[in-house]
Design a protein around this motif. Sequence first.
Motif, PDB file in Angstrom:
ATOM      1  N   LEU A  92       0.825  -1.205   0.000  1.00 51.67           N
ATOM      2  CA  LEU A  92       0.000   0.000   0.000  1.00 51.67           C
ATOM      3  C   LEU A  92       0.859   1.255   0.000  1.00 51.67           C
ATOM      4  CD1 LEU A  92      -2.909   1.118   0.220  1.00 51.67           C
ATOM      5  CD2 LEU A  92      -2.590   1.091   2.694  1.00 51.67           C
ATOM      6  N   LEU A  93       1.991   1.210   0.667  1.00 53.18           N
ATOM      7  CA  LEU A  93       2.868   2.376   0.765  1.00 53.18           C
ATOM      8  C   LEU A  93       3.987   2.372  -0.275  1.00 53.18           C
ATOM      9  CD1 LEU A  93       3.119   2.572   4.641  1.00 53.18           C
ATOM     10  CD2 LEU A  93       1.676   3.938   3.122  1.00 53.18           C
ATOM     11  N   ALA A  94       3.939   1.477  -1.231  1.00 48.13           N
ATOM     12  CA  ALA A  94       5.004   1.382  -2.237  1.00 48.13           C
ATOM     13  C   ALA A  94       5.022   2.584  -3.172  1.00 48.13           C
ATOM     14  CB  ALA A  94       4.846   0.097  -3.040  1.00 48.13           C
ATOM     15  N   PHE A  95       3.931   3.346  -3.256  1.00 53.30           N
ATOM     16  CA  PHE A  95       3.902   4.504  -4.132  1.00 53.30           C
ATOM     17  C   PHE A  95       4.703   5.678  -3.578  1.00 53.30           C
ATOM     18  CE2 PHE A  95       0.725   5.557  -1.055  1.00 53.30           C
ATOM     19  CZ  PHE A  95       0.761   6.937  -0.967  1.00 53.30           C
ATOM     20  N   MET A  96       4.996   5.669  -2.278  1.00 52.68           N
ATOM     21  CA  MET A  96       5.652   6.817  -1.647  1.00 52.68           C
ATOM     22  C   MET A  96       7.025   7.146  -2.239  1.00 52.68           C
ATOM     23  SD  MET A  96       3.637   8.199   0.543  1.00 52.68           S
ATOM     24  CE  MET A  96       4.469   8.960   1.911  1.00 52.68           C
ATOM     25  N   PRO A  97       7.936   6.193  -2.408  1.00 47.58           N
ATOM     26  CA  PRO A  97       9.237   6.562  -2.991  1.00 47.58           C
ATOM     27  C   PRO A  97       9.128   7.120  -4.409  1.00 47.58           C
ATOM     28  CG  PRO A  97       9.361   4.380  -2.008  1.00 47.58           C
ATOM     29  CD  PRO A  97       7.931   4.788  -1.991  1.00 47.58           C
ATOM     30  N   THR A  98       8.237   6.553  -5.209  1.00 51.27           N
ATOM     31  CA  THR A  98       8.085   7.018  -6.584  1.00 51.27           C
ATOM     32  C   THR A  98       7.505   8.417  -6.628  1.00 51.27           C
ATOM     33  OG1 THR A  98       7.715   4.745  -7.282  1.00 51.27           O
ATOM     34  CG2 THR A  98       7.071   6.469  -8.818  1.00 51.27           C
ATOM     35  N   SER A  99       6.455   8.656  -5.873  1.00 51.31           N
ATOM     36  CA  SER A  99       5.844   9.981  -5.901  1.00 51.31           C
ATOM     37  C   SER A  99       6.755  11.031  -5.294  1.00 51.31           C
ATOM     38  CB  SER A  99       4.497   9.953  -5.179  1.00 51.31           C
ATOM     39  OG  SER A  99       4.683   9.627  -3.815  1.00 51.31           O
ATOM     40  N   THR A 100       7.492  10.686  -4.248  1.00 53.22           N
ATOM     41  CA  THR A 100       8.411  11.647  -3.647  1.00 53.22           C
ATOM     42  C   THR A 100       9.530  11.998  -4.617  1.00 53.22           C
ATOM     43  OG1 THR A 100       7.935  10.670  -1.497  1.00 53.22           O
ATOM     44  CG2 THR A 100       9.865  12.075  -1.646  1.00 53.22           C
ATOM     45  N   THR A 101      10.056  11.019  -5.296  1.00 54.64           N
ATOM     46  CA  THR A 101      11.117  11.274  -6.274  1.00 54.64           C
ATOM     47  C   THR A 101      10.609  12.169  -7.396  1.00 54.64           C
ATOM     48  OG1 THR A 101      12.109   9.143  -5.779  1.00 54.64           O
ATOM     49  CG2 THR A 101      12.756  10.183  -7.843  1.00 54.64           C
ATOM     50  N   ASN A 102       9.409  11.920  -7.879  1.00 59.55           N
ATOM     51  CA  ASN A 102       8.852  12.741  -8.951  1.00 59.55           C
ATOM     52  C   ASN A 102       8.600  14.172  -8.479  1.00 59.55           C
ATOM     53  OD1 ASN A 102       8.861  10.679 -10.798  1.00 59.55           O
ATOM     54  ND2 ASN A 102       6.797  10.035 -10.348  1.00 59.55           N
ATOM     55  N   LEU A 103       8.115  14.347  -7.263  1.00 55.56           N
ATOM     56  CA  LEU A 103       7.875  15.693  -6.743  1.00 55.56           C
ATOM     57  C   LEU A 103       9.174  16.470  -6.584  1.00 55.56           C
ATOM     58  CD1 LEU A 103       5.099  15.067  -4.070  1.00 55.56           C
ATOM     59  CD2 LEU A 103       4.887  16.298  -6.218  1.00 55.56           C
ATOM     60  N   ILE A 104      10.196  15.820  -6.073  1.00 56.72           N
ATOM     61  CA  ILE A 104      11.476  16.507  -5.881  1.00 56.72           C
ATOM     62  C   ILE A 104      12.120  16.819  -7.224  1.00 56.72           C
ATOM     63  CG2 ILE A 104      13.817  16.189  -4.997  1.00 56.72           C
ATOM     64  CD1 ILE A 104      12.560  14.697  -2.648  1.00 56.72           C
ATOM     65  N   ALA A 105      12.028  15.900  -8.178  1.00 58.72           N
ATOM     66  CA  ALA A 105      12.641  16.122  -9.483  1.00 58.72           C
ATOM     67  C   ALA A 105      11.943  17.235 -10.266  1.00 58.72           C
ATOM     68  CB  ALA A 105      12.621  14.838 -10.297  1.00 58.72           C
ATOM     69  N   SER A 106      10.661  17.460 -10.026  1.00 60.40           N
ATOM     70  CA  SER A 106       9.945  18.485 -10.768  1.00 60.40           C
ATOM     71  C   SER A 106      10.075  19.877 -10.150  1.00 60.40           C
ATOM     72  CB  SER A 106       8.466  18.115 -10.872  1.00 60.40           C
ATOM     73  OG  SER A 106       7.877  18.140  -9.582  1.00 60.40           O
ATOM     74  N   GLN A 107      10.715  20.004  -9.011  1.00 57.81           N
ATOM     75  CA  GLN A 107      10.912  21.311  -8.384  1.00 57.81           C
ATOM     76  C   GLN A 107      11.972  22.098  -9.154  1.00 57.81           C
ATOM     77  OE1 GLN A 107       9.135  22.645  -5.841  1.00 57.81           O
ATOM     78  NE2 GLN A 107       7.890  20.809  -6.059  1.00 57.81           N
ATOM     79  N   PRO A 108      11.753  23.403  -9.300  1.00 56.70           N
ATOM     80  CA  PRO A 108      12.789  24.208  -9.978  1.00 56.70           C
ATOM     81  C   PRO A 108      14.013  24.345  -9.088  1.00 56.70           C
ATOM     82  CG  PRO A 108      11.023  25.606  -9.166  1.00 56.70           C
ATOM     83  CD  PRO A 108      10.590  24.179  -8.922  1.00 56.70           C
ATOM     84  N   ASP A 109      15.146  24.573  -9.716  1.00 56.51           N
ATOM     85  CA  ASP A 109      16.374  24.758  -8.955  1.00 56.51           C
ATOM     86  C   ASP A 109      16.279  26.035  -8.132  1.00 56.51           C
ATOM     87  OD1 ASP A 109      17.423  22.491  -9.998  1.00 56.51           O
ATOM     88  OD2 ASP A 109      18.431  23.516 -11.648  1.00 56.51           O
ATOM     89  N   VAL A 110      16.765  25.947  -6.927  1.00 53.24           N
ATOM     90  CA  VAL A 110      16.701  27.108  -6.037  1.00 53.24           C
ATOM     91  C   VAL A 110      17.983  27.885  -6.106  1.00 53.24           C
ATOM     92  CG1 VAL A 110      16.417  27.840  -3.669  1.00 53.24           C
ATOM     93  CG2 VAL A 110      15.131  25.923  -4.525  1.00 53.24           C
TER      94      VAL A 110
END
Length: 110
Positions: A92-110
């Motif tokens: 049930l929690l297997a989606f967490m690493p994938t979604s977290t990686t996608n969210l971090i990768a889509s953030q603009p560079d600071v």
Amino acid sequence: STSTSTSTTTTTTTTTPPTETSSSAIASISVTPSPPPTTSSIIKFALPAIGVWLCGPILSLIDTSAVGVFCGTYQQAALSPAVAITDYSSLLLAFMPTSTTNLIASQPDV
């Protein structure tokens, strides 16, 4: 006496290098098609992937057999729901690493 002054204006033009999203950068990228995968490369990828999916059930069988040998019937009866809850909660929690990686990768560079 009359004096005339002439003023000159200097115009500086700066050019910025093309960014990754500009059309000139996209047009300059040449894409070569990759060769189709071979049977051996598919097997080299698939066997470890199948092994990862088989680890959970194999470990559950090992736990069940160890509890069956060393403990009683009540402990083995309690193990089955515990294994099911643990296995399904991890799925049930297997989606967490994938979604977290996608969210971090889509953030603009600071």
